[in-house]
Design a protein around this motif. Sequence first.
Motif, PDB file in Angstrom:
ATOM      1  N   ARG A   1      -2.636 -13.968  10.288  1.00 41.45           N
ATOM      2  CA  ARG A   1      -3.610 -13.550  11.303  1.00 41.45           C
ATOM      3  C   ARG A   1      -4.340 -14.747  11.893  1.00 41.45           C
TER       4      ARG A   1
ATOM      5  N   SER B   1     -11.965  -7.974   2.658  1.00 40.22           N
ATOM      6  CA  SER B   1     -12.908  -6.960   3.139  1.00 40.22           C
ATOM      7  C   SER B   1     -12.187  -5.793   3.800  1.00 40.22           C
ATOM      8  N   GLU B   2     -10.853  -5.752   3.663  1.00 39.01           N
ATOM      9  CA  GLU B   2     -10.045  -4.674   4.239  1.00 39.01           C
ATOM     10  C   GLU B   2     -10.278  -3.377   3.462  1.00 39.01           C
TER      11      GLU B   2
ATOM     12  N   LEU C   1     -10.207  -3.460  -3.829  1.00 39.09           N
ATOM     13  CA  LEU C   1      -9.640  -3.806  -2.522  1.00 39.09           C
ATOM     14  C   LEU C   1      -9.293  -5.285  -2.445  1.00 39.09           C
TER      15      LEU C   1
ATOM     16  N   THR D   1       0.839  -1.203   0.000  1.00 46.77           N
ATOM     17  CA  THR D   1       0.000   0.000   0.000  1.00 46.77           C
ATOM     18  C   THR D   1       0.873   1.252   0.000  1.00 46.77           C
TER      19      THR D   1
ATOM     20  N   ASN E   1      -8.685  -0.644   3.480  1.00 41.75           N
ATOM     21  CA  ASN E   1      -7.435   0.047   3.133  1.00 41.75           C
ATOM     22  C   ASN E   1      -7.587   1.553   3.283  1.00 41.75           C
TER      23      ASN E   1
ATOM     24  N   GLN F   1      -1.500 -12.494   4.070  1.00 44.30           N
ATOM     25  CA  GLN F   1      -1.709 -11.937   5.400  1.00 44.30           C
ATOM     26  C   GLN F   1      -2.767 -12.688   6.209  1.00 44.30           C
ATOM     27  N   PRO F   2      -3.892 -13.116   5.607  1.00 41.72           N
ATOM     28  CA  PRO F   2      -4.886 -13.836   6.408  1.00 41.72           C
ATOM     29  C   PRO F   2      -4.355 -15.116   7.052  1.00 41.72           C
TER      30      PRO F   2
END
Length: 278
Positions: A212, A154-155, A151, A130, A157, A208-209
């Motif tokens: 997390r 569901s982020e 996007l 980003t 940003n 990234q998910p």
Amino acid sequence: MIDPNALEGFDGRCIALPETRQLDVLAGLLERRGAQVIRCPLVSILDTPDQISVATWLKHFIHDDTVRDLILLTGEGVSRLLDAAERHYMRPAFEAKLARVRKISRGPKPGRALREIGLVSDVVSVKPTTAGVIETLATLEFVTDRVAVQLYGSEPNLPLQNALRARGLEPMPVAPYIYASEMDDVRVLDLIDTLAGGQVDAIAFTSQPQVRRLLDLAHEHGREEALRTAMAGMLIAAIGPVVADLLDSRGVHVDVVPEARYFMRPLVDAIAAKFTAP
């Protein structure tokens, strides 16, 4: 007959893979070079259940002549938008509009998806992050104030959207897919226990998910200390700087990030190089 050079770098080392979309591809690349692989996909990618908002976005994007720029954050998003346009009988019009707008991509992956329909990225961010997109936007001139933004997940940003607004631009975001749990908690906890057992040499994160879900579930079930202790003793690989930055922000060291090309094969090569380094 097995090519002995194919085994270079791994020699039976055990690699855990939380990948979902290209799990078999990544596992095959590792196994052909002599690695043992633990397959444990942590998340799956689904079309957003809010298809009405996607259809509405597609109509605005296609018919609004003030939309001259489109920021593409993921290749997955490009593919999902094309599929959505197909479902809503707008694909020819969508592809035609894609050809007319300036396509600003976060790294090379959106460009790969565009090439499948004979298009290319017009601008590629200086870094596939980003922050890299924001830095690149600062070098561009805009002829209208409407900027479409695809996007990831569901982020929302907000850093990117706020950066656009700071320049007097109005983002028009769309979230065509979501990340969803693919495995039940028990199987993820089994992976954590396997990592804590000390038999895994490396884990390779590709989104990234994954990071997390693994860390959050360990925390929720009282296994965070065991997981962090296990990860401190193994090689941690990230497919690119976006994933690496998240790991770092969550207190996990990163040993391997491919240089320049953030795909499966460079990731495997980078892991092998790390294992064979003196």
